[in-house]
Write a protein that holds these residues in place. Sequence first.
Motif, PDB file in Angstrom:
ATOM      1  N   GLU A 116      32.809  41.423  47.015  1.00 30.63           N
ATOM      2  CA  GLU A 116      32.137  40.121  47.029  1.00 30.63           C
ATOM      3  C   GLU A 116      33.061  39.031  47.568  1.00 30.63           C
ATOM      4  O   GLU A 116      32.598  38.115  48.261  1.00 30.63           O
ATOM      5  CB  GLU A 116      31.660  39.746  45.614  1.00 30.63           C
ATOM      6  CG  GLU A 116      30.529  40.614  45.079  1.00 30.63           C
ATOM      7  CD  GLU A 116      29.242  40.477  45.887  1.00 30.63           C
ATOM      8  OE1 GLU A 116      29.110  39.511  46.651  1.00 30.63           O
ATOM      9  OE2 GLU A 116      28.373  41.350  45.740  1.00 30.63           O
ATOM     10  N   LYS A 117      34.337  39.131  47.269  1.00 32.93           N
ATOM     11  CA  LYS A 117      35.311  38.161  47.792  1.00 32.93           C
ATOM     12  C   LYS A 117      35.362  38.245  49.316  1.00 32.93           C
ATOM     13  O   LYS A 117      35.399  37.223  50.014  1.00 32.93           O
ATOM     14  CB  LYS A 117      36.686  38.436  47.183  1.00 32.93           C
ATOM     15  CG  LYS A 117      37.791  37.434  47.564  1.00 32.93           C
ATOM     16  CD  LYS A 117      39.082  37.790  46.831  1.00 32.93           C
ATOM     17  CE  LYS A 117      40.245  36.876  47.242  1.00 32.93           C
ATOM     18  NZ  LYS A 117      40.099  35.510  46.698  1.00 32.93           N
ATOM     19  N   GLN A 157      30.085  35.615  43.793  1.00 32.65           N
ATOM     20  CA  GLN A 157      31.481  36.042  43.668  1.00 32.65           C
ATOM     21  C   GLN A 157      31.985  35.813  42.250  1.00 32.65           C
ATOM     22  O   GLN A 157      32.692  36.652  41.680  1.00 32.65           O
ATOM     23  CB  GLN A 157      32.359  35.285  44.668  1.00 32.65           C
ATOM     24  CG  GLN A 157      33.823  35.736  44.639  1.00 32.65           C
ATOM     25  CD  GLN A 157      34.701  34.973  45.614  1.00 32.65           C
ATOM     26  OE1 GLN A 157      34.209  34.323  46.533  1.00 32.65           O
ATOM     27  NE2 GLN A 157      36.010  35.033  45.414  1.00 32.65           N
TER      28      GLN A 157
END
Length: 282
Positions: A116-117, A157
Amino acid sequence: MGSSASKAALGATTDEPTEPEAKHLADLIQYINGTNMSVEHLADVLSEKTGSSSWVVVFKALVTVHHLMVHGNERFIQHLASRNSLFTLHNFLDKSVIEGYTMSTFIRRYSRYLNEKSLAYRLIASDITKTKRGMDGMMRTMDTKQLLNTLPVIQTQFDALLNFNANPDELTNGIIHAAFILLFKDSLRLFAAYNEGILNLLDKYFDMRKNQCKESLDIYIKFLERTTKLAQFLKVAEVQKSISIQGFSAVFCISSVAGITVPPHPATTAQTQKLLVFLTIL
């Protein structure tokens, strides 16, 4: 990729159940910070390590990647974000040792956060944890449309980070402890950007169209929920006496976040202002 960098990558991801050695991490940072040094092969080596059946090797590879995302040249996370897929560890399970069952759970959660980052970087075209903060920073100068597009990415995130969900008694080895420290630091930086985005959103609220107001309200309610979850996440750091940033203890961070009284404005308390001042030096 230079032989020294290859050696450092392999050294950082041995099967010894200890966190990656600082020397190897420093060598890798030096390598990717070098002018025109390719990061693709380094990313390949670390990605291959996540294909191991050993929870130790996989976890250390993830910690190494996260460390390089945070401390290395932006080209590293930029390259990761350009890949079609990063980590596919949602079914990872090391059944060879008892500890493998527990650590495999955290590996699956940790890899999702790193995915997600990386995805957030692709969608926003920057690492939100490193963007300029303050009145002339990225989140405070966005227009309404940009905010409504960016804040949900931050929320996703943030959710993945908070989902790591480790209890103090589960931080039983140096590897998971190293991962938690990186997540702890990311959580504060991410929250700072998140909070500034909400401030900007509220400033613009009465000038929005009806559909934008509805969307903003939904984002705002989710922000309140995540603020509570962040305070719970940071309580784990309270018992980790070694965790601090720039001289600020985990306890300070916890009390600052927990002290936020959001309505009518998320940053009106003195504690929140102190936290944001603290975050500007990270």
